[in-house]
Design an enzyme around this catalytic site. Sequence first.
Site, PDB file in Angstrom:
ATOM      1  N   GLU A  50      39.996  41.411   7.835  1.00  0.00           N
ATOM      2  CA  GLU A  50      38.741  42.119   7.516  1.00  0.00           C
ATOM      3  C   GLU A  50      38.652  42.242   5.994  1.00  0.00           C
ATOM      4  OE1 GLU A  50      36.785  46.541   7.515  1.00  0.00           O
ATOM      5  OE2 GLU A  50      38.195  46.109   9.151  1.00  0.00           O
ATOM      6  N   ARG A 109      33.750  46.166  -0.601  1.00  0.00           N
ATOM      7  CA  ARG A 109      33.940  47.301  -1.519  1.00  0.00           C
ATOM      8  C   ARG A 109      34.048  46.856  -2.970  1.00  0.00           C
ATOM      9  NH1 ARG A 109      38.315  50.818   2.103  1.00  0.00           N
ATOM     10  NH2 ARG A 109      37.063  50.792   4.002  1.00  0.00           N
ATOM     11  N   THR A 128      32.984  47.017   5.779  1.00  0.00           N
ATOM     12  CA  THR A 128      32.131  47.956   5.025  1.00  0.00           C
ATOM     13  C   THR A 128      30.657  47.518   5.024  1.00  0.00           C
ATOM     14  OG1 THR A 128      34.055  48.114   3.539  1.00  0.00           O
ATOM     15  CG2 THR A 128      32.227  49.542   3.047  1.00  0.00           C
ATOM     16  N   LYS A 178      35.065  50.655  16.486  1.00  0.00           N
ATOM     17  CA  LYS A 178      36.088  51.089  15.527  1.00  0.00           C
ATOM     18  C   LYS A 178      36.084  52.621  15.509  1.00  0.00           C
ATOM     19  CE  LYS A 178      35.902  51.091  10.576  1.00  0.00           C
ATOM     20  NZ  LYS A 178      35.900  50.366   9.315  1.00  0.00           N
TER      21      LYS A 178
END
Length: 215
Positions: free
Chosen positions: A41, A45, A69, A129
């Site tokens: 993943e 960011r 994100t 998640k």
Amino acid sequence: MIKVSDIVRIGPVIPVLAFESVEEGEAVCRALYEGGVKVLEITLRTEAGLGVIEAASKIADDIVVGVGTLTKPEQVAAAKKAGAQFGVSPGLTRELHDAAVAAGLPLLPGCMTPSDLVQAVSFGYEIVKFFPAQQAGGVPMLQAFYGPFPTLRFCPTGGITPETAPNFLALPNVVCVGGSWMTPKSAVAAKDWAEVTRLARGASQLAHHHAQKAA
């Protein structure tokens, strides 16, 4: 198109990654892959995110690179174009869901509360998640969710360590965990890729015993 249910079977421990440069990202992803970690993943960011996704996707045929994100609908198409095969978000909105469906990008949406879970189920999600896992109640919270949401499966992420990961993976409603312990800042700064590979190998072995549960 690979499904989230298939992805969690390949990688019951999914590293959550952020990089300062594409070069750094590619080196770390190669080191993780060499340690047996095939699902990554890569978060948005940092500015390097999309470039790393593109580079990492070309490392091997059996590597599965996801984008993390995701918070805005417009990020979804850009990540798919860069080569992302799945998306991960810290939360869930109708707009984000619709963008993922439109782009054909399987989504692992972030949930923290029972209301979040009700919404995710209403959108058709079977795997979500749990974020931020440790801060949101950890193992006891997931145990509490099992009663009202017996069919939902979780990928807890946030504050998980190699010591606590087995406690999460032992739960009947947990199919994988996300974590950043495989890429310690000190090892990345020192370009100690052997250490990253060693930690990845440990995570792969940890996950091996639980891989069948996701089936």
